[in-house]
Scaffold this motif. Structure first.
Motif, mmCIF file in Angstrom:
data_model
loop_
_atom_site.group_PDB
_atom_site.id
_atom_site.type_symbol
_atom_site.label_atom_id
_atom_site.label_comp_id
_atom_site.label_asym_id
_atom_site.label_seq_id
_atom_site.Cartn_x
_atom_site.Cartn_y
_atom_site.Cartn_z
ATOM 1 N N GLN A 3 0.819 -1.202 0.000
ATOM 2 C CA GLN A 3 0.000 0.000 0.000
ATOM 3 C C GLN A 3 0.859 1.259 0.000
ATOM 4 O O GLN A 3 0.515 2.271 -0.600
ATOM 5 C CB GLN A 3 -0.910 -0.004 1.238
ATOM 6 C CG GLN A 3 -1.906 1.144 1.287
ATOM 7 C CD GLN A 3 -2.858 1.113 0.113
ATOM 8 O OE1 GLN A 3 -3.317 0.049 -0.299
ATOM 9 N NE2 GLN A 3 -3.147 2.273 -0.446
ATOM 10 N N LYS A 4 2.047 1.177 0.650
ATOM 11 C CA LYS A 4 2.936 2.335 0.696
ATOM 12 C C LYS A 4 3.436 2.705 -0.690
ATOM 13 O O LYS A 4 3.528 3.883 -1.049
ATOM 14 C CB LYS A 4 4.111 2.026 1.630
ATOM 15 C CG LYS A 4 5.030 3.215 1.850
ATOM 16 C CD LYS A 4 6.107 2.876 2.854
ATOM 17 C CE LYS A 4 7.009 4.098 3.089
ATOM 18 N NZ LYS A 4 8.081 3.797 4.072
ATOM 19 N N ILE A 5 3.756 1.687 -1.492
ATOM 20 C CA ILE A 5 4.225 1.952 -2.859
ATOM 21 C C ILE A 5 3.111 2.549 -3.700
ATOM 22 O O ILE A 5 3.322 3.484 -4.486
ATOM 23 C CB ILE A 5 4.760 0.653 -3.495
ATOM 24 C CG1 ILE A 5 5.983 0.149 -2.736
ATOM 25 C CG2 ILE A 5 5.088 0.886 -4.969
ATOM 26 C CD1 ILE A 5 6.524 -1.174 -3.233
ATOM 27 N N LYS A 6 1.897 2.019 -3.527
ATOM 28 C CA LYS A 6 0.749 2.564 -4.261
ATOM 29 C C LYS A 6 0.516 4.027 -3.903
ATOM 30 O O LYS A 6 0.272 4.874 -4.780
ATOM 31 C CB LYS A 6 -0.497 1.745 -3.959
ATOM 32 C CG LYS A 6 -0.478 0.329 -4.507
ATOM 33 C CD LYS A 6 -1.767 -0.394 -4.165
ATOM 34 C CE LYS A 6 -1.765 -1.820 -4.715
ATOM 35 N NZ LYS A 6 -3.012 -2.542 -4.362
ATOM 36 N N ASP A 7 0.581 4.318 -2.615
ATOM 37 C CA ASP A 7 0.379 5.706 -2.178
ATOM 38 C C ASP A 7 1.450 6.625 -2.751
ATOM 39 O O ASP A 7 1.171 7.758 -3.148
ATOM 40 C CB ASP A 7 0.398 5.776 -0.648
ATOM 41 C CG ASP A 7 -0.813 5.105 -0.014
ATOM 42 O OD1 ASP A 7 -1.790 4.860 -0.751
ATOM 43 O OD2 ASP A 7 -0.775 4.811 1.193
ATOM 44 N N THR A 8 2.677 6.115 -2.816
ATOM 45 C CA THR A 8 3.774 6.922 -3.374
ATOM 46 C C THR A 8 3.562 7.203 -4.857
ATOM 47 O O THR A 8 3.805 8.322 -5.341
ATOM 48 C CB THR A 8 5.121 6.199 -3.175
ATOM 49 O OG1 THR A 8 5.331 5.934 -1.784
ATOM 50 C CG2 THR A 8 6.268 7.040 -3.713
ATOM 51 N N ILE A 9 3.088 6.198 -5.588
ATOM 52 C CA ILE A 9 2.829 6.387 -7.022
ATOM 53 C C ILE A 9 1.713 7.403 -7.247
ATOM 54 O O ILE A 9 1.819 8.302 -8.087
ATOM 55 C CB ILE A 9 2.475 5.034 -7.677
ATOM 56 C CG1 ILE A 9 3.689 4.086 -7.648
ATOM 57 C CG2 ILE A 9 1.997 5.246 -9.108
ATOM 58 C CD1 ILE A 9 3.388 2.686 -8.154
ATOM 59 N N VAL A 10 0.631 7.243 -6.463
ATOM 60 C CA VAL A 10 -0.490 8.179 -6.599
ATOM 61 C C VAL A 10 -0.047 9.597 -6.247
ATOM 62 O O VAL A 10 -0.395 10.574 -6.931
ATOM 63 C CB VAL A 10 -1.666 7.741 -5.703
ATOM 64 C CG1 VAL A 10 -2.748 8.811 -5.695
ATOM 65 C CG2 VAL A 10 -2.232 6.410 -6.184
#
Length: 401
Positions: A3-10
């Motif tokens: 989820q942390k990587i997804k949040d960073t991409i967004v």
């Protein structure tokens, strides 16, 4: 993928989109200012677009000058507007001014002209009057065409000097005040804003009051709201065609300030109705109930309680409307015209700033002047927004103690 990587991409996409938006905005504004800032001066603001020909009556006198005095005086910026002078400037003692023969070029014409390039402190031109005895503000870069009926066409600078100095008594000098300004466009734009808001604001506000305070939810109200939303999305050229067919032809208002302002008022109605309606909905229901409980009528509650509380939202509608009026061009081309003049009456044509920018770009290819007009439009919008915000704060009942 965590989820942390997804949040960073967004988050990166959001920052990228914001950066692109900011860069595009800065590029557009920067382009306009770089291209047009060189034309911004008082003459550009205070003069009309078209040249103005008039007769100046001057009392002939002897006004000698010296090189030192000329150096101390502010010379004209004619060198920025004309080609290299065709002949050396000469000083004409009888009018106390220096004249220069130049080659004038624009996008459509090329001709030789005699311009005033310097006016001495004691020049009789500074006290020139027109045929009605009204004082004329003669300045450098004015064009001289004749004196006492003697035309300067085909003459040299020395010959013009001799001709003027040979005259005696009162001189009748035919002059041309150069155009290239946007005064009439600024005034026409302000007229258009005022007239369209005078028509659209009351209708839009009362329409919003009906939808919010009187109309019962149902198909009719939904149809009205749907129609308003559809009108907001219709291209302005459609409104222009309607305005031309109805106001210009059917009502015989002709292409005029009135036809243009009525057409723009129709364009503004959806914006004003929707913005005002949302502002009215933000007023707490307790305000209505408290007013009615104290014995106020429905109408008193609306005008004494609800509308004052909704002033910030209504001010937003006014701001959006002002921006829409200033930015409108397609509808006004068909209803108000492209004549760069101050409308003498409601039935006279006129050209707003945006229409003038379109005209000089399309007809003359003058990108620099169009950008200069764009700078003026931005400044006017900022000033009007500030004034509207100040008025909104003064009228906002929540800011009153």
């Amino acid at each position: 993928m965590t989820q942390k990587i997804k949040d960073t991409i967004v988050k990166g996409v959001v920052y990228l989109a914001t950066g692109i938006t900011l860069c595009v905005l800065l590029f557009i504004i920067g382009f306009i200012f770089i291209k047009g800032i060189g034309l911004i001066n008082w003459n550009f603001i205070s003069r009309d677009y078209n040249d103005t020909t008039f007769y100046a009556f001057v009392q002939e006198s002897n006004s000698p000058t010296t090189l030192d005095e000329k150096v101390q005086e502010n010379k004209s910026d004619y060198d920025k507007k004309y080609e290299t002078p065709l002949e050396a400037p000469v000083y004409v003692e009888s009018i106390g001014a220096e004249i220069t023969k130049v080659l004038y070029k624009n996008y459509t014409t090329e001709k030789e002209q005699f311009i005033i390039s310097y006016i001495s402190k004691g020049s009789p031109l500074l006290s020139a009057v027109n045929s009605n005895g009204t004082s004329i503000d003669v300045s450098t870069d004015f064009v001289l065409e004749s004196v006492n009926g003697n035309e300067f066409t085909g003459m040299s600078t020395e010959e013009v000097k001799t001709l003027i100095n040979d005259q005696s008594g009162e001189l009748k000098i035919k002059m041309v005040e150069p155009g290239g300004g946007i005064r009439s466009n600024i005034i026409t734009t302000l007229y258009m804003i005022l007239l369209s808001l005078v028509v659209a604001l009351p209708i839009g506000i009362f329409g919003a009051i009906y939808l919010t305070e009187y109309a019962k939810p149902g198909k009719i109200v939904n149809a009205i709201r749907f129609a308003a939303e559809c009108l907001a999305g219709i291209p302005s050229i459609i409104f222009g065609l309607f305005g031309m067919a109805f106001f210009v032809v059917a009502l015989n208002f002709q292409i005029s300030l009135l036809s243009g302002s009525l057409t723009v008022a129709i364009i503004l109605l959806p914006v004003i109705i929707r913005s005002t309606e949302e502002a009215l909905k933000t007023v707490p229901i307790a305000f209505r109930e408290g007013s009615l409980a104290l014995g106020a009528t429905k109408l008193q509650t609306i005008f004494k309680i609800i509308l004052p509380c909704a002033v910030p939202g209504i001010a937003t509608a006014v701001l959006l409307s002002i921006g829409r009026v200033i930015g409108e061009s397609a509808a006004l081309l068909l209803t108000a015209g492209t004549v760069a003049q101050i409308p003498g009456t409601l039935f006279s044509p006129g050209s707003t700033l945006t229409v003038q920018a379109y005209y000089v770009t399309k007809e003359e290819g003058n990108i620099e002047m169009a950008c200069a007009i764009g700078i003026v439009i931005i400044v006017i919008v900022i000033i009007l927004n500030i004034l509207s915000r100040i008025a909104s704060d003064k009228l906002n009942v929540f800011n009153k103690e």
